[in-house]
Design a protein around this motif. Structure first.
Motif, PDB file in Angstrom:
ATOM      1  N   GLY A   5     -18.095  21.082 -53.553  1.00 16.00           N
ATOM      2  CA  GLY A   5     -17.894  22.136 -54.540  1.00 16.00           C
ATOM      3  C   GLY A   5     -17.039  23.043 -54.146  1.00 16.00           C
ATOM      4  N   SER A   6     -16.081  23.289 -53.232  1.00 18.39           N
ATOM      5  CA  SER A   6     -15.200  24.091 -52.730  1.00 18.39           C
ATOM      6  C   SER A   6     -14.407  24.273 -53.883  1.00 18.39           C
ATOM      7  N   TYR A 252     -31.711  25.562 -57.009  1.00 15.71           N
ATOM      8  CA  TYR A 252     -30.630  25.057 -57.849  1.00 15.71           C
ATOM      9  C   TYR A 252     -30.207  23.736 -57.830  1.00 15.71           C
TER      10      TYR A 252
HETATM   11  C1  LIG Z   1     -20.632  25.013 -54.866  1.00 13.46           C
HETATM   12  S1  LIG Z   1     -21.191  25.811 -53.272  1.00 13.46           S
HETATM   13  C2  LIG Z   1     -20.257  27.232 -53.343  1.00 13.46           C
HETATM   14  C3  LIG Z   1     -18.803  26.874 -52.932  1.00 13.46           C
HETATM   15  C4  LIG Z   1     -17.871  27.919 -52.644  1.00 13.46           C
HETATM   16  N1  LIG Z   1     -17.535  28.701 -54.001  1.00 13.46           N
HETATM   17  C5  LIG Z   1     -16.647  27.652 -52.178  1.00 13.46           C
HETATM   18  O1  LIG Z   1     -15.615  27.365 -52.871  1.00 13.46           O
HETATM   19  O2  LIG Z   1     -16.630  27.334 -50.918  1.00 13.46           O
HETATM   20  C6  LIG Z   1     -22.927  26.172 -53.348  1.00 13.46           C
HETATM   21  C7  LIG Z   1     -23.300  27.225 -52.411  1.00 13.46           C
HETATM   22  O3  LIG Z   1     -24.767  27.633 -52.860  1.00 13.46           O
HETATM   23  C8  LIG Z   1     -25.236  27.982 -51.969  1.00 13.46           C
HETATM   24  N2  LIG Z   1     -26.908  28.214 -52.146  1.00 13.46           N
HETATM   25  C9  LIG Z   1     -27.710  27.105 -52.689  1.00 13.46           C
HETATM   26  N3  LIG Z   1     -28.675  27.773 -53.117  1.00 13.46           N
HETATM   27  C10 LIG Z   1     -28.679  28.891 -53.038  1.00 13.46           C
HETATM   28  C11 LIG Z   1     -29.410  29.989 -53.313  1.00 13.46           C
HETATM   29  N4  LIG Z   1     -30.645  29.939 -53.582  1.00 13.46           N
HETATM   30  N5  LIG Z   1     -28.887  31.269 -52.879  1.00 13.46           N
HETATM   31  C12 LIG Z   1     -27.686  31.370 -52.343  1.00 13.46           C
HETATM   32  N6  LIG Z   1     -26.998  30.502 -51.977  1.00 13.46           N
HETATM   33  C13 LIG Z   1     -27.386  29.313 -52.474  1.00 13.46           C
HETATM   34  C14 LIG Z   1     -25.082  26.578 -50.989  1.00 13.46           C
HETATM   35  O4  LIG Z   1     -25.458  26.616 -49.627  1.00 13.46           O
HETATM   36  C15 LIG Z   1     -23.529  26.377 -51.078  1.00 13.46           C
HETATM   37  O5  LIG Z   1     -22.963  26.981 -50.240  1.00 13.46           O
END
Ligand SMILES: C[S@@+](CC[C@H](N)C(=O)[O-])C[C@H]1O[C@@H](n2cnc3c(N)ncnc32)[C@H](O)[C@@H]1O
Length: 335
Positions: A5-6, A252
């Motif tokens: 998802g980066s 999520y």
């Molecule tokens: C799609 S990734 C984000 C990628 C980021 N935008 C990048 O480009 O590297 C989703 C992130 O949400 C974090 N995550 C999942 N559930 C979460 C929560 N309830 N609160 C905060 N972070 C959460 C995960 O650890 C993950 O790093």
């Protein structure tokens, strides 16, 4: 990092779309990246805005963001510490070597023996330096972030840590060299948290909120458990074949909780502009997302076709299945 998802490849598109809505000049704005992962979106906006607030549930991500986002002033002689860490004699009684390398008899091969020992050697020395006051917090996170990224480059996995490969792949047999994780320097002060998004949202406010939650059942905490083990470097009994540790379960990543959590996040957000990245294969449908966001203000949708994340670059390519749509849901919230 090759991260699920980066938004690395989408960061300029996201920056353009944000500027189209909020305006070209963001210099008086507070920007929050609340699911920060590798931190690439916060990094993209770090030069543009007054302050970045960065957050993620996972500790390795906190470490990366403490360095890439919160560090903003020159750290003197940082390369000398990197050099010193690269030339230490290796230890062979560290946690990574004992539990995640073949030579110790662990039955697991996440790293070559050499690299496992080197990770332990560097990780322990960083802690010693912190304990004796030789390095401050800024340098501590710079060195730790450098270790996370350098170790990830030589991991013997098909990209995530859900399993290791039976045979050492080419990149995993290379010797780990600690490379500096350089951050953007500027005058502004930034903040980084390691909290659940839905708890943090009640404690902060700002102008632009960027949301990039997980969009399917894959828990980041399980898929990147070894990075947490390197950053936390605590003692526990690794479980099963893959050596998993206790891991976070995000709301999520579950169909039955995602909508409720998402709506709570939107409802509680004290931010005028909200941008959500979500793709067309997510647990929430485009319509569910639209319905929730529309309740709270003016909603619009932007889309872009995008190359799907590949677990392993050597996987045979099916061009049709490769193409997926990335959406940017935009809300101008009534506050
Ligand atoms: C799609 S990734 C984000 C990628 C980021 N935008 C990048 O480009 O590297 C989703 C992130 O949400 C974090 N995550 C999942 N559930 C979460 C929560 N309830 N609160 C905060 N972070 C959460 C995960 O650890 C993950 O790093």
């Amino acid at each position: 990092m090759n991260y699920i998802g980066s938004k690395y490849k989408l960061s300029s598109w996201i920056q353009d779309e944000v500027k189209k809505v909020v305006g070209e000049d963001l210099s008086d704005k507070i920007f929050c990246d609340i699911f920060a992962g590798t931190g690439i979106i916060g990094r993209t906006f770090k030069r543009d805005v007054k302050q970045v607030i960065s957050n993620d549930l996972e500790h390795y991500s906190y470490v990366l963001n403490k360095n890439y986002i919160e560090n903003h002033k020159e750290i003197e002689n940082k390369e000398k510490y990197i050099e010193e860490l690269n030339s230490l004699p290796l230890i062979d009684d560290g946690f990574i070597y004992r539990n995640y390398c073949l030579g110790s008899g662990s039955g697991r091969q996440y790293f070559s023996d050499y690299n496992g020992k080197k990770i332990d050697t560097i990780r322990k020395k960083i802690n010693v330096w912190k304990d004796i006051g030789r390095i401050n917090d800024n340098l501590y996170y710079f060195l730790l972030a450098s270790l996370v990224e350098s170790a990830d480059k030589v991991a013997n996995t098909a990209s995530v840590y859900g399993a290791f490969l039976k045979h050492l792949k080419r990149t995993a047999s290379k010797e780990l060299i600690l490379e500096p994780a350089y951050y953007i320097e500027n005058e502004n002060f930034h903040q980084v948290f390691n909290m659940d998004s839905n708890d943090l949202i009640k404690e902060i406010s700002g102008d632009i909120l960027y949301l990039d939650p997980p969009y399917n059942q894959r828990q980041y905490s399980a898929n990147y458990h070894l990075l947490n083990t390197i950053t936390q470097y605590d003692d526990f009994i690794p479980k099963g074949k893959t050596g998993l540790r206790e891991y976070n379960r995000s709301a999520y990543c579950q169909a039955k909780t995602v909508q409720e959590s998402f709506e709570e996040l939107i409802r509680e957000a004290n931010f005028k502009y909200i941008f959500l990245s979500y793709n067309n294969e997510g647990l929430m449908s485009e319509n569910d997302t639209k319905n929730i966001m529309s309740k709270y203000g003016k909603y619009t949708l932007k889309e872009m076709s995008y190359q799907r994340f590949k677990a392993d670059k050597t996987e045979s390519r099916n061009h049709k299945a490769d193409s997926t749509y990335e959406y940017l849901h935009i809300l101008e919230k009534r506050l």
